[in-house]
Structures are given as structure tokens and as C-alpha cells.
Design an enzyme around this catalytic site. Sequence first.
Site, PDB file in Angstrom:
ATOM      1  CD  GLN A 118      60.039  -3.904 -28.828  1.00 50.73           C
ATOM      2  OE1 GLN A 118      59.247  -3.222 -29.470  1.00 50.73           O
ATOM      3  NE2 GLN A 118      60.852  -3.366 -27.943  1.00 50.73           N
TER       4      GLN A 118
ATOM      5  CG  HIS B  16      66.914  10.631 -33.222  1.00 48.38           C
ATOM      6  ND1 HIS B  16      67.081   9.707 -34.225  1.00 48.38           N
ATOM      7  CD2 HIS B  16      66.119  10.044 -32.285  1.00 48.38           C
ATOM      8  CE1 HIS B  16      66.431   8.598 -33.903  1.00 48.38           C
ATOM      9  NE2 HIS B  16      65.845   8.768 -32.750  1.00 48.38           N
TER      10      HIS B  16
ATOM     11  CG  ASP C 217      66.347   4.785 -30.725  1.00 46.73           C
ATOM     12  OD1 ASP C 217      66.742   5.742 -30.039  1.00 46.73           O
ATOM     13  OD2 ASP C 217      65.403   4.887 -31.543  1.00 46.73           O
TER      14      ASP C 217
ATOM     15  CG  ASP D 108      53.722   1.267 -18.822  1.00 47.84           C
ATOM     16  OD1 ASP D 108      53.561   1.114 -20.034  1.00 47.84           O
ATOM     17  OD2 ASP D 108      52.990   2.024 -18.127  1.00 47.84           O
ATOM     18  CB  ALA D 109      56.527   5.660 -20.291  1.00 45.91           C
TER      19      ALA D 109
ATOM     20  CG  ASP E 201      61.545   8.780 -29.881  1.00 46.86           C
ATOM     21  OD1 ASP E 201      60.684   8.793 -30.785  1.00 46.86           O
ATOM     22  OD2 ASP E 201      62.735   8.474 -30.068  1.00 46.86           O
TER      23      ASP E 201
END
Length: 512
Positions: free
Chosen positions: A243, A274, A300, A354-355, A372
Site C-alpha cells: 500500500q 481507540h 499504527d 497475514d492475520a 482492527d
Amino acid sequence: MGEATAPGARPWLLYATVFLTATAGLVYELVAGAVASYVLGDSVTQFSLVIGLYLSALGVGAYVSKFVERRLAARFVDVELSTALVGGALAPLLLYASARGFAFRPLLWGSVALVGGLVGLELPLLMRLLEARESFRELVAKALLFDYLGSLAASLLFALVLVPRAGLIRTGVLAGLVNAAVGLGVTFALAGEAGGWGPARARALAVLALLGALFWGAERVGDAAEAQLYGEPVFLAAQSAHQRVALAGSRAGAFSLYLNNNLQFSSSDEHRYHEALVHPAFAALAPGAARRALVAGGGDGLALREILKYDEVESVTLVELDPLVTALAAAEPAWRARTGGAFADPRLRVVHDDAMGYLARSAERFDLVVVDFPDPNNLSLGKLYTTRFYRDAARHLAPGGALVVQATSPYYSRGSFWSVVTTIEAAGLFARPYHAFVPSFGEWGFVLARAEPFAPPRGPRLGGLSFAASEAAFAAFFHFPPDVSRVPAPVNRADDQALVRLYEGEIGRYAH
């Protein structure tokens, strides 16, 4: 056909030209698809439409080539230079149009059709330049072989090298430089054509100079387009294999994070998001029970900041796909300050994976799982909102553990929000949906889930919060007014991602 037999017109040079033009041609197609995905979302739809139109335009270009009867080499050089200009300028032109609010879709489809038509002219003209030197059988076999090999090279280079290292704008410009260099090279390879190559070489050098300047200034062009799009200056921008990452605003003041042009947070109000994401989940657990936590997505570091406020937390595993995001969050001063130094906490373990794959392979158990991810605007993200994913996440919950997910807006994408709730319930979990107002995003939704029935948490277990700070705030979280109340919504499954289609339809009402 004098140019085909001119001195120096060796077949291997022209086959190399086939390879290079095929490589550049596919890069233009991939650039257009990527820009369309960034701007319009739903990468499957955008790439499908771009590929379909581009292939059709190739056919039109191939058909038009039959009307070129004289000076084939000269016409081929003209095609190369035209392709270089239009294709090389494709990405900055489209990004600028999007930022300025111009008619993006007509410009996108017109550009794709024009580039595809020009690229479609290339191979037939090259084959006609070669036909005096090769038998028809050899000509067709070799020309198509090098054409397909060029396409393979482009697909590998685009994803693995060009976009991660050069960025999207420079990648398109590099393809344009290839076409312009091919055009210039042909004037030397076929130097015996009557009439001379002086004017064509001058045009080729001019195109090379223009594209070279665009390549050199690509960062400025990209920053200007993004600043126009975001409404504030970009002070950090980088491209990963996954990205485009941009920080806009001011290092000394408020700033925002954008991923592929989509707002991820604003420093002015991210605490609302959050705190709402993390603290109701802790409140649902018994004091001292949240010893091991997993964060899926959330590179983040802002959900980490909230989790690490609890002394009872002994370890946190962050599973984030993109190493660039975690690196910037840990290193960029303004961003690092927002995380509270979370990436330096010894309790944190970062896994770049990758989750879904991580959950499938891991046997770890966690007291708290925080999910998230960006909104499900394409199938790659949509898979992370399926019953399969939530079942895998539930399998990693320790007895009495809790799962919390961000779930889009119950106001702007009402059906999508309730689809997430329905999908979590279909995965065998008991769900408590809730919502909070975040000024940058509007009304935003979350889902708290456990393996056993449970009452909504009544208030925070931690003091010093700014937003999720009272029993009144928690009561408001779990109350749904009529305009965001539950509506029938489909279950999102891996083999039928109804949520992606639903989300695109709902959000599309508010975009472009």
C-alpha cells in the site's frame, strides 16, 4: 518492406523489442487497475473492468494496424512515442484528476482504451517488420512467446520490485521510458529506411527528456495530488509492497494517516476510536484476567497504546501484514509520540504476517483479541470479516476471553455493520454491538464478542481516559437509536463475500 531487410535489422533485436513492449504494456494495465482501486475501492471490480476494457482495446488496435500500409518502421516509432507519453503520464494524470474532483471514471476508461489501442498496434507492426526474415510458423511462435514472457516479467516486476521500490507514478513513467527508448532504438536498428531518422530521433529524445523530468519530479507530483486530495500538505509518504502510506498535516500539530488514499486516523480525535475499541473489551473481563492480548491489524500502534495502559497485561502479540507501517509508527517522531512509545514496550511482540494465515497456523491462546482492519472494501479485506476468520479467532480465545472488532459505520453502512454482527454470531459467538462518535469518521461501530452469553460492560476499569471514561459513556455506546438499530443482514462467508458487495453499495452513495 525495405525497412525489414535494412542493414542491422537483426530478428533478435526485434524479438527483444516484442519482449520490452509487452512488459511496458502490461505495466500500464496494472497501473490503471491499481489507481482505480485506490480511488474507487473494490479492487476486484476495478481490475476486472480495466482488464476487460484494455484487452478489448488491444483487439481494436490490432485490427487498426491493417490500415498501416507504408513506412511500417516509422509508424511503429510513432506508436511507441505516443504510448510512452500517454502510458507514462497515466498515473499522475488520474491521481490529479481524482484530487481535483474531475470526471475520474470517463478519464480512466478513456485513458485505458487509448493506451490499450496503442499497445494493440505494436505486435502486428513488429510481426510485419519481421515477416521477410522468418517463416510464418517461426514468426508467430517466437513473437507470441516473447510477448507472453514480457507479460510475465511485468507482472512479477510490478508487484515485487517496481511499485514497492519506485512507487506507482514512477513505475508508470519507467514503462513510458521503455517505450520511448524502444522507439529511439528502432531508428538505429532500422537505420537504412529511406528518408532518414533525424526528426524521429529528435522526437524520441524529447519524449525521453519529458518522461525523465516526470520521473525525477514524481514525488512532488504525487505529494501535490495527495495534498489536493487530503486538503493538507503531505510530510511523509512511502510505498510498500502492499500500500501507499502517507502522513498529512504537520509534525508539530495535528496530522492524519492515509493508506491507499483512505483515512485511517486523525491525531485530533483518534483517541475516541481507540478508547472505544479497547476499553469496553477490558471492562468485559474480570480484573487481572487480560494477561495475554492479540492485536490483528492495528499496525499504527494506537490500539497497542491503550492495551499497554493496563499493568495486568503481560504480553501483546501484534500481527500486522505491512512492515512499513510498523516501522514508520515506531520511527516517525510525530507518529511515535501518538503511540506513547508502544513499539518500545518489552511486552510487545510484532509478527509481520497475514492475520488469517497466522491464526490458522498458531496454537496460542489469548485473553483478549482486538481486530482492527480497514473496512471490507475488497475481497482481500473481506476475507477477514468472514465466519471462517471469526471461528479461527474464537479458537484462540482462552476460557473467559473476549474478542472485539471494528465493524464499519452503523450509520453510513448500516447493513454492513449488522452483517458483521450477524457473521460473528454465525461463527458461534455471542455478540454485543456498540458504537461511538468519532468526528473524522462519524458514527462508528464495534462488536464485542465472547464464547458465552454476557451483559454489556457498565463502565471502564481504568481511570484517566478522555472519552470512554464513565458509566454514562458506556451506556451510550451500547444504546442504538432507531436510525442505526438492527436490520436484517447477510452472513459473510469465504465462498460468498456478501459483505463486500453490500459495503460497496452503501459507501458508494457517499463517494465520488
